[in-house]
Design a protein around this motif. Structure first.
Motif, PDB file in Angstrom:
ATOM      1  N   HIS A  42      35.202 -45.658   7.317  1.00 36.03           N
ATOM      2  CA  HIS A  42      33.902 -45.232   6.799  1.00 36.03           C
ATOM      3  C   HIS A  42      33.502 -46.022   5.548  1.00 36.03           C
ATOM      4  CE1 HIS A  42      36.468 -42.768   4.163  1.00 36.03           C
ATOM      5  NE2 HIS A  42      35.435 -42.729   3.337  1.00 36.03           N
ATOM      6  N   LEU A  43      34.484 -46.443   4.735  1.00 32.02           N
ATOM      7  CA  LEU A  43      34.164 -47.257   3.556  1.00 32.02           C
ATOM      8  C   LEU A  43      33.596 -48.611   3.964  1.00 32.02           C
ATOM      9  CD1 LEU A  43      37.229 -46.592   1.226  1.00 32.02           C
ATOM     10  CD2 LEU A  43      34.922 -45.683   1.013  1.00 32.02           C
ATOM     11  N   LEU A  44      34.164 -49.193   4.995  1.00 29.98           N
ATOM     12  CA  LEU A  44      33.672 -50.487   5.458  1.00 29.98           C
ATOM     13  C   LEU A  44      32.325 -50.349   6.166  1.00 29.98           C
ATOM     14  CD1 LEU A  44      37.025 -52.040   6.710  1.00 29.98           C
ATOM     15  CD2 LEU A  44      35.821 -52.462   4.556  1.00 29.98           C
ATOM     16  N   ARG A  45      32.149 -49.276   6.928  1.00 32.48           N
ATOM     17  CA  ARG A  45      30.864 -49.059   7.608  1.00 32.48           C
ATOM     18  C   ARG A  45      29.735 -48.871   6.590  1.00 32.48           C
ATOM     19  NH1 ARG A  45      31.496 -50.811  12.588  1.00 32.48           N
ATOM     20  NH2 ARG A  45      33.305 -49.935  13.605  1.00 32.48           N
ATOM     21  N   GLU A  46      30.014 -48.141   5.504  1.00 28.82           N
ATOM     22  CA  GLU A  46      29.004 -47.959   4.452  1.00 28.82           C
ATOM     23  C   GLU A  46      28.595 -49.304   3.861  1.00 28.82           C
ATOM     24  OE1 GLU A  46      30.772 -45.437   1.526  1.00 28.82           O
ATOM     25  OE2 GLU A  46      30.752 -43.669   2.827  1.00 28.82           O
ATOM     26  N   ARG A  47      29.550 -50.204   3.713  1.00 25.24           N
ATOM     27  CA  ARG A  47      29.266 -51.506   3.116  1.00 25.24           C
ATOM     28  C   ARG A  47      28.575 -52.451   4.102  1.00 25.24           C
ATOM     29  NH1 ARG A  47      33.248 -49.148   0.504  1.00 25.24           N
ATOM     30  NH2 ARG A  47      33.485 -49.512  -1.723  1.00 25.24           N
ATOM     31  N   SER A  48      28.536 -52.083   5.363  1.00 26.52           N
ATOM     32  CA  SER A  48      27.850 -52.897   6.372  1.00 26.52           C
ATOM     33  C   SER A  48      26.361 -52.587   6.465  1.00 26.52           C
ATOM     34  CB  SER A  48      28.467 -52.662   7.760  1.00 26.52           C
ATOM     35  OG  SER A  48      29.767 -53.160   7.802  1.00 26.52           O
ATOM     36  N   ALA A  49      25.911 -51.611   5.723  1.00 31.23           N
ATOM     37  CA  ALA A  49      24.507 -51.181   5.792  1.00 31.23           C
ATOM     38  C   ALA A  49      23.572 -52.309   5.352  1.00 31.23           C
ATOM     39  CB  ALA A  49      24.299 -49.950   4.912  1.00 31.23           C
ATOM     40  N   PRO A  50      22.388 -52.380   5.951  1.00 27.88           N
ATOM     41  CA  PRO A  50      21.448 -53.470   5.666  1.00 27.88           C
ATOM     42  C   PRO A  50      20.999 -53.556   4.203  1.00 27.88           C
ATOM     43  CG  PRO A  50      20.685 -52.168   7.541  1.00 27.88           C
ATOM     44  CD  PRO A  50      21.896 -51.490   6.996  1.00 27.88           C
ATOM     45  N   GLN A  51      21.007 -52.444   3.476  1.00 27.88           N
ATOM     46  CA  GLN A  51      20.547 -52.471   2.086  1.00 27.88           C
ATOM     47  C   GLN A  51      21.602 -53.043   1.129  1.00 27.88           C
ATOM     48  OE1 GLN A  51      21.100 -49.729   3.865  1.00 27.88           O
ATOM     49  NE2 GLN A  51      22.119 -48.149   2.665  1.00 27.88           N
ATOM     50  N   ARG A  52      22.808 -53.236   1.596  1.00 28.92           N
ATOM     51  CA  ARG A  52      23.868 -53.800   0.758  1.00 28.92           C
ATOM     52  C   ARG A  52      23.653 -55.304   0.581  1.00 28.92           C
ATOM     53  NH1 ARG A  52      28.120 -50.688  -1.421  1.00 28.92           N
ATOM     54  NH2 ARG A  52      28.052 -48.690  -0.387  1.00 28.92           N
ATOM     55  N   PRO A  53      24.160 -55.878  -0.508  1.00 27.41           N
ATOM     56  CA  PRO A  53      24.059 -57.343  -0.680  1.00 27.41           C
ATOM     57  C   PRO A  53      24.761 -58.065   0.459  1.00 27.41           C
ATOM     58  CG  PRO A  53      24.739 -56.281  -2.719  1.00 27.41           C
ATOM     59  CD  PRO A  53      24.763 -55.225  -1.661  1.00 27.41           C
ATOM     60  N   ARG A 107      28.099 -57.066   2.862  1.00 23.82           N
ATOM     61  CA  ARG A 107      27.996 -56.842   4.314  1.00 23.82           C
ATOM     62  C   ARG A 107      28.933 -57.760   5.087  1.00 23.82           C
ATOM     63  NH1 ARG A 107      22.471 -57.595   3.405  1.00 23.82           N
ATOM     64  NH2 ARG A 107      22.545 -59.383   4.803  1.00 23.82           N
ATOM     65  N   VAL A 108      28.942 -59.035   4.722  1.00 27.84           N
ATOM     66  CA  VAL A 108      29.800 -60.005   5.407  1.00 27.84           C
ATOM     67  C   VAL A 108      31.275 -59.627   5.211  1.00 27.84           C
ATOM     68  CG1 VAL A 108      30.560 -62.420   5.402  1.00 27.84           C
ATOM     69  CG2 VAL A 108      28.121 -61.871   5.334  1.00 27.84           C
ATOM     70  N   ALA A 109      31.636 -59.226   3.992  1.00 21.76           N
ATOM     71  CA  ALA A 109      33.016 -58.829   3.721  1.00 21.76           C
ATOM     72  C   ALA A 109      33.418 -57.631   4.567  1.00 21.76           C
ATOM     73  CB  ALA A 109      33.182 -58.510   2.243  1.00 21.76           C
ATOM     74  N   ALA A 110      32.544 -56.637   4.630  1.00 18.00           N
ATOM     75  CA  ALA A 110      32.847 -55.437   5.413  1.00 18.00           C
ATOM     76  C   ALA A 110      33.007 -55.775   6.891  1.00 18.00           C
ATOM     77  CB  ALA A 110      31.754 -54.398   5.214  1.00 18.00           C
ATOM     78  N   ASP A 111      32.107 -56.589   7.412  1.00 19.06           N
ATOM     79  CA  ASP A 111      32.204 -56.975   8.824  1.00 19.06           C
ATOM     80  C   ASP A 111      33.479 -57.773   9.098  1.00 19.06           C
ATOM     81  OD1 ASP A 111      29.831 -55.683   9.347  1.00 19.06           O
ATOM     82  OD2 ASP A 111      28.614 -57.510   9.316  1.00 19.06           O
ATOM     83  N   ARG A 112      33.818 -58.638   8.185  1.00 19.56           N
ATOM     84  CA  ARG A 112      35.036 -59.434   8.349  1.00 19.56           C
ATOM     85  C   ARG A 112      36.283 -58.553   8.354  1.00 19.56           C
ATOM     86  NH1 ARG A 112      36.716 -64.349   4.374  1.00 19.56           N
ATOM     87  NH2 ARG A 112      38.422 -65.057   5.656  1.00 19.56           N
TER      88      ARG A 112
END
Length: 185
Positions: A149-160, A164-169
């Motif tokens: 859930h921490l990584l999914r939150e960081r994947s949100a479009p409003q994040r820098p 987002r790239v870090a979370a997806d990776r």
């Protein structure tokens, strides 16, 4: 010619210049390159100093006492430091206000293999994209242990974008997300 090599922008050229210091008998002139931004140049500087009978580890510890002046010294400390002795100093530098110091401290921690997932995960939200990338590289082996859930939150479009790239990776490294479609940004 040696001075031109040492002042060159490409790290491979600078490293050739630093290595040439040994042949020229100028071992001590390699010391400023211990805090070079390039790992290969730092490694060559350590080699030249050791060939001249100088242990670079105490020099790194001194350089890390003034981290804003020599940010890359933290990475060098991690490359040749002692896990038990130097990890604490590097963890303290992770909270430094200068982004370059945080970046190199993370690199040093990764080199020493003392990454603690819980302490490094908050740096995925760092305002510096370079720090976010360094934290991501250090956390990749630990990706499965980061709560999804921490990584999914960081994947949100409003994040820098860097976040987002870090979370997806990290999600991909943990096997929780398929590879992005071609053209994904």
């Amino acid at each position: 010619m040696l001075e031109r090599l040492l002042a060159a922008r490409p790290p491979r050229v600078r490293s050739a210049g630093v290595t040439a210091l040994r042949r020229a008998g100028r071992h001590g002139d390699a010391e400023p390159f211990l805090a070079d931004r390039s790992a290969v140049v730092r490694a060559c500087a350590r080699y030249v100093l050791r060939q001249g009978g100088v242990d670079p580890l105490p020099l790194y510890r001194e350089l890390c006492a003034a981290p804003a002046t020599h940010p890359a010294a933290a990475a060098g400390l991690g490359e040749c430091g002692d896990r038990a002795t130097d990890a604490g100093a590097l963890w303290a530098l992770v909270e430094h206000p200068v982004p370059a110091v945080r970046l190199h401290a993370i690199t040093g921690l990764h080199a020493l293999d003392v990454v603690v997932r819980e302490r490094l995960t908050p740096l995925l939200d760092d305002p510096s994209p370079a720090v976010v990338r360094a934290a991501t590289r250090a956390l990749l082996p630990e990706a499965a242990g980061i709560p999804e859930h921490l990584l999914r939150e960081r994947s949100a479009p409003q994040r820098p974008r860097a976040v987002r790239v870090a979370a997806d990776r990290l999600l991909r490294a943990a096997g929780r997300q398929r590879r992005p479609e071609p053209g994904y940004r």
